[in-house]
Enzyme design. Structure first.
Site, PDB file in Angstrom:
ATOM      1  N   ASP A 126       0.828  -1.215   0.000  1.00  0.00           N
ATOM      2  CA  ASP A 126       0.000   0.000   0.000  1.00  0.00           C
ATOM      3  C   ASP A 126       0.861   1.264   0.000  1.00  0.00           C
ATOM      4  OD1 ASP A 126       0.929  -0.078   2.633  1.00  0.00           O
ATOM      5  OD2 ASP A 126      -1.043   0.138   3.565  1.00  0.00           O
ATOM      6  N   LYS A 154       9.432  -0.180  -4.658  1.00  0.00           N
ATOM      7  CA  LYS A 154       8.318  -1.128  -4.799  1.00  0.00           C
ATOM      8  C   LYS A 154       7.345  -0.658  -5.888  1.00  0.00           C
ATOM      9  CE  LYS A 154       7.285  -4.359  -2.771  1.00  0.00           C
ATOM     10  NZ  LYS A 154       7.593  -5.813  -2.957  1.00  0.00           N
TER      11      LYS A 154
HETATM   12  P1  NAD Z   1      11.280  -9.639   4.764  1.00  0.00           P
HETATM   13  O1  NAD Z   1      12.322  -8.576   4.743  1.00  0.00           O
HETATM   14  O2  NAD Z   1      10.929 -10.263   6.076  1.00  0.00           O
HETATM   15  O3  NAD Z   1      11.708 -10.815   3.784  1.00  0.00           O
HETATM   16  C1  NAD Z   1      12.284 -10.596   2.537  1.00  0.00           C
HETATM   17  C2  NAD Z   1      12.922 -11.892   2.061  1.00  0.00           C
HETATM   18  O4  NAD Z   1      13.470 -11.665   0.746  1.00  0.00           O
HETATM   19  C3  NAD Z   1      14.083 -12.373   2.949  1.00  0.00           C
HETATM   20  O5  NAD Z   1      13.940 -13.748   3.208  1.00  0.00           O
HETATM   21  C4  NAD Z   1      15.315 -12.091   2.106  1.00  0.00           C
HETATM   22  O6  NAD Z   1      16.383 -12.997   2.352  1.00  0.00           O
HETATM   23  C5  NAD Z   1      14.765 -12.236   0.689  1.00  0.00           C
HETATM   24  N1  NAD Z   1      15.545 -11.501  -0.307  1.00  0.00           N
HETATM   25  C6  NAD Z   1      15.968 -10.210  -0.233  1.00  0.00           C
HETATM   26  N2  NAD Z   1      16.674  -9.886  -1.329  1.00  0.00           N
HETATM   27  C7  NAD Z   1      16.673 -10.987  -2.129  1.00  0.00           C
HETATM   28  C8  NAD Z   1      17.214 -11.269  -3.418  1.00  0.00           C
HETATM   29  N3  NAD Z   1      17.916 -10.347  -4.091  1.00  0.00           N
HETATM   30  N4  NAD Z   1      17.011 -12.490  -3.955  1.00  0.00           N
HETATM   31  C9  NAD Z   1      16.322 -13.439  -3.259  1.00  0.00           C
HETATM   32  N5  NAD Z   1      15.815 -13.229  -2.035  1.00  0.00           N
HETATM   33  C10 NAD Z   1      15.973 -12.019  -1.473  1.00  0.00           C
HETATM   34  O7  NAD Z   1      10.006  -9.006   4.083  1.00  0.00           O
HETATM   35  P2  NAD Z   1       8.450  -9.262   4.348  1.00  0.00           P
HETATM   36  O8  NAD Z   1       7.976  -8.309   5.369  1.00  0.00           O
HETATM   37  O9  NAD Z   1       8.213 -10.711   4.523  1.00  0.00           O
HETATM   38  O10 NAD Z   1       7.840  -8.777   2.943  1.00  0.00           O
HETATM   39  C11 NAD Z   1       7.724  -9.684   1.854  1.00  0.00           C
HETATM   40  C12 NAD Z   1       7.165  -8.951   0.660  1.00  0.00           C
HETATM   41  O11 NAD Z   1       5.888  -8.414   0.953  1.00  0.00           O
HETATM   42  C13 NAD Z   1       8.022  -7.770   0.201  1.00  0.00           C
HETATM   43  O12 NAD Z   1       8.004  -7.732  -1.195  1.00  0.00           O
HETATM   44  C14 NAD Z   1       7.313  -6.565   0.791  1.00  0.00           C
HETATM   45  O13 NAD Z   1       7.552  -5.410   0.018  1.00  0.00           O
HETATM   46  C15 NAD Z   1       5.871  -7.017   0.704  1.00  0.00           C
HETATM   47  N6  NAD Z   1       4.969  -6.404   1.696  1.00  0.00           N
HETATM   48  C16 NAD Z   1       5.282  -6.457   3.018  1.00  0.00           C
HETATM   49  C17 NAD Z   1       4.405  -5.921   3.947  1.00  0.00           C
HETATM   50  C18 NAD Z   1       4.706  -5.963   5.428  1.00  0.00           C
HETATM   51  O14 NAD Z   1       3.979  -5.358   6.222  1.00  0.00           O
HETATM   52  N7  NAD Z   1       5.722  -6.674   5.878  1.00  0.00           N
HETATM   53  C19 NAD Z   1       3.212  -5.320   3.511  1.00  0.00           C
HETATM   54  C20 NAD Z   1       2.935  -5.281   2.139  1.00  0.00           C
HETATM   55  C21 NAD Z   1       3.818  -5.844   1.247  1.00  0.00           C
HETATM   56  O1  TDX Z   2      11.008   1.938  16.061  1.00  0.00           O
HETATM   57  C1  TDX Z   2      10.018   2.291  15.392  1.00  0.00           C
HETATM   58  N1  TDX Z   2       9.222   3.301  15.853  1.00  0.00           N
HETATM   59  C2  TDX Z   2       8.131   3.756  15.171  1.00  0.00           C
HETATM   60  O2  TDX Z   2       7.452   4.689  15.622  1.00  0.00           O
HETATM   61  C3  TDX Z   2       9.664   1.660  14.141  1.00  0.00           C
HETATM   62  C4  TDX Z   2      10.505   0.536  13.594  1.00  0.00           C
HETATM   63  C5  TDX Z   2       8.559   2.120  13.479  1.00  0.00           C
HETATM   64  N2  TDX Z   2       7.832   3.143  13.949  1.00  0.00           N
HETATM   65  C6  TDX Z   2       6.649   3.606  13.196  1.00  0.00           C
HETATM   66  C7  TDX Z   2       6.926   3.944  11.738  1.00  0.00           C
HETATM   67  C8  TDX Z   2       5.624   3.586  11.056  1.00  0.00           C
HETATM   68  O3  TDX Z   2       4.722   4.674  11.138  1.00  0.00           O
HETATM   69  O4  TDX Z   2       5.731   2.514  13.144  1.00  0.00           O
HETATM   70  C9  TDX Z   2       5.079   2.433  11.887  1.00  0.00           C
HETATM   71  C10 TDX Z   2       5.356   1.067  11.271  1.00  0.00           C
HETATM   72  O5  TDX Z   2       6.735   1.028  10.955  1.00  0.00           O
HETATM   73  P1  TDX Z   2       7.391  -0.259  10.261  1.00  0.00           P
HETATM   74  O6  TDX Z   2       7.087  -1.457  11.100  1.00  0.00           O
HETATM   75  O7  TDX Z   2       8.807   0.049   9.952  1.00  0.00           O
HETATM   76  O8  TDX Z   2       6.507  -0.422   8.943  1.00  0.00           O
HETATM   77  P2  TDX Z   2       6.187   0.590   7.748  1.00  0.00           P
HETATM   78  O9  TDX Z   2       7.226   1.625   7.617  1.00  0.00           O
HETATM   79  O10 TDX Z   2       4.762   1.053   7.914  1.00  0.00           O
HETATM   80  O11 TDX Z   2       6.285  -0.428   6.504  1.00  0.00           O
HETATM   81  C11 TDX Z   2       5.710  -1.762   6.601  1.00  0.00           C
HETATM   82  O12 TDX Z   2       4.466  -1.823   5.954  1.00  0.00           O
HETATM   83  C12 TDX Z   2       4.432  -1.782   4.555  1.00  0.00           C
HETATM   84  C13 TDX Z   2       6.664  -2.810   6.010  1.00  0.00           C
HETATM   85  O13 TDX Z   2       7.941  -2.707   6.646  1.00  0.00           O
HETATM   86  C14 TDX Z   2       6.776  -2.667   4.526  1.00  0.00           C
HETATM   87  O14 TDX Z   2       7.605  -3.714   3.999  1.00  0.00           O
HETATM   88  C15 TDX Z   2       5.389  -2.774   3.927  1.00  0.00           C
HETATM   89  O15 TDX Z   2       5.429  -2.565   2.538  1.00  0.00           O
END
Ligand code: NAD
Ligand code: TDX
Length: 336
Positions: A126, A154
């Site tokens: 998002d 992204k």
């Molecule tokens: P994460 O950082 O926990 O995991 C990413 C994984 O990708 C890791 O296992 C890492 O080793 C692997 N990776 C990184 N670079 C690589 C490469 N060059 N080749 C192969 N593997 C590689 O991330 P996540 O939070 O699990 O997010 C996964 C996906 O979902 C991402 O694309 C992220 O943008 C998307 N996403 C995450 C969130 C969220 O809240 N976490 C929300 C929306 C979308």
């Molecule tokens: O120490 C902190 N203190 C704090 O106030 C951290 C790590 C975060 N924050 C705030 C920043 C954001 O407003 O909390 C909120 C969430 O932060 P993150 O967990 O870093 O997530 P965000 O930046 O929202 O991004 C996440 O959601 C969308 C994921 O990391 C992304 O991969 C995904 O695409």
């Protein structure tokens, strides 16, 4: 079906690999992961010996390797999650975000194009929409206005994926999900970081005034949405995914402290994140109406369960934080 999941050792990826093994037991899941700092093969230790889960350590940017895997495993579909995922790291060092998220995705798409896959699912976010004011929600038609190096990388990968559909006819579906939470999330992200710090009685760093809003979704509900999009999504379409659980950061931090029985005096307001998006909110009506997806967890129930998981699994996050989790890969795989 034979599916290639990229990033299957990360937070969402490892939950997804297990979700697929459970809900589509007949499928073979090939898991390609580079094992960066965020990739932890130990997350999948319960799949040891499972002949339908194949782990391959490699980079999505290695087009030859991908082409080889697509042929070797007769891959039908790709679920692309591998990425650099942390906004704060993208501010400290943007380059790897472009290398992996943009160029890596393009190489993966190129490999997929050469093989004529049935489906390429691009897992986007998002954050491509940028920041909202106090009202309204992102729809699939909202303008793309990313703010951080992470979100702009992204957005690029999201758009290049759609371009491979429009230009080359690759069957691409894009999903844009809100903030995930749940087990196995790396303790650099808000919820696990706050849990771990609170358990150590360390300060909980809240950026700015703590009034920034995120729209939270349990990772299992995201996995179920990804399976819906993979199986039922229409080629060339984008689907927003969200749980309708908007919360201010400060309220989440207080809830975590409440669940752990720790004092609010641990909260420390710190310097704001540069370019910090104020508010995200997702309108998921399209995926609900067209693909029949609905989330099953409420935020309060999911947060309590997640906090309990971190309390019950200190060895997981201690190993992650000390770096010893890397030894798992060394002993399980490199030795072979
Ligand atoms: P994460 O950082 O926990 O995991 C990413 C994984 O990708 C890791 O296992 C890492 O080793 C692997 N990776 C990184 N670079 C690589 C490469 N060059 N080749 C192969 N593997 C590689 O991330 P996540 O939070 O699990 O997010 C996964 C996906 O979902 C991402 O694309 C992220 O943008 C998307 N996403 C995450 C969130 C969220 O809240 N976490 C929300 C929306 C979308
Ligand atoms: O120490 C902190 N203190 C704090 O106030 C951290 C790590 C975060 N924050 C705030 C920043 C954001 O407003 O909390 C909120 C969430 O932060 P993150 O967990 O870093 O997530 P965000 O930046 O929202 O991004 C996440 O959601 C969308 C994921 O990391 C992304 O991969 C995904 O695409």
């Amino acid at each position: 079906m034979n599916v290639l999941v990229t990033g299957g050792c990360g937070f969402i990826g490892s939950n997804l690999v297990k979700y697929l093994r459970k809900h589509r037991p007949e499928w073979k899941v090939v898991n390609l992961d580079k094992l960066t700092y965020a990739g932890n093969l130990e997350n999948l230790s319960e799949l040891e010996g499972d002949p339908k889960h194949v782990f391959v350590r490699g980079d999505i940017g290695s087009q030859d390797l991908i082409e080889h895997l697509l042929v070797q495993h007769s891959i039908d579909a790709v679920m692309h999650l591998a990425a650099e995922s942390h906004v704060d790291r993208s501010i400290l060092g943007p380059e790897v975000f472009v290398t992996t998220n943009v160029l890596g995705t393009q190489r993966l798409l190129e490999a997929a194009r050469s093989r004529g896959l049935k489906r390429f699912l691009m897992v986007s976010t998002d954050e491509v929409y940028g920041s909202l004011g106090p009202t309204g929600a992102f729809t699939e038609q909202s303008p793309l206005q990313p703010s951080s190096p992470y979100s702009s990388s992204k957005t690029s990968s999201d758009l290049i994926s759609l371009a491979y559909h429009h230009t080359f006819g690759l069957d691409v579906v894009v999903t844009r999900c809100s903030n995930n939470y749940g087990r196995y999330q790396f303790p650099e992200k808000l919820i696990p970081l706050m849990v771990v710090n609170a358990l150590h009685d360390k300060p909980l760093p809240v950026y700015g005034d703590g009034g920034n809003v995120r729209d939270w979704l349990h990772v299992e509900d995201h996995c179920s949405a990804l399976l819906h999009a993979l199986e039922k999504g229409k080629a060339g379409e984008v689907y927003n995914i969200g749980g309708g659980a908007e919360r201010k950061n400060i309220d989440i931090v207080k809830a975590v402290l409440g669940l752990l029985g720790k004092p609010e005096s641990l909260i420390k307001f710190v310097k704001d994140r540069p370019g910090h998006d104020r508010r995200y909110a997702i309108d998921p009506s399209k995926i609900k109406a067209e693909l029949g997806w609905t989330p099953s967890q409420t935020f309060e129930q999911g947060l309590a369960e997640t906090v309990k998981w971190y309390v019950d699994h200190p060895s997981w996050w201690e190993r992650v934080m000390s770096g010893t989790y890397r030894q798992y890969f060394e002993t399980q795989y490199r030795a072979r």
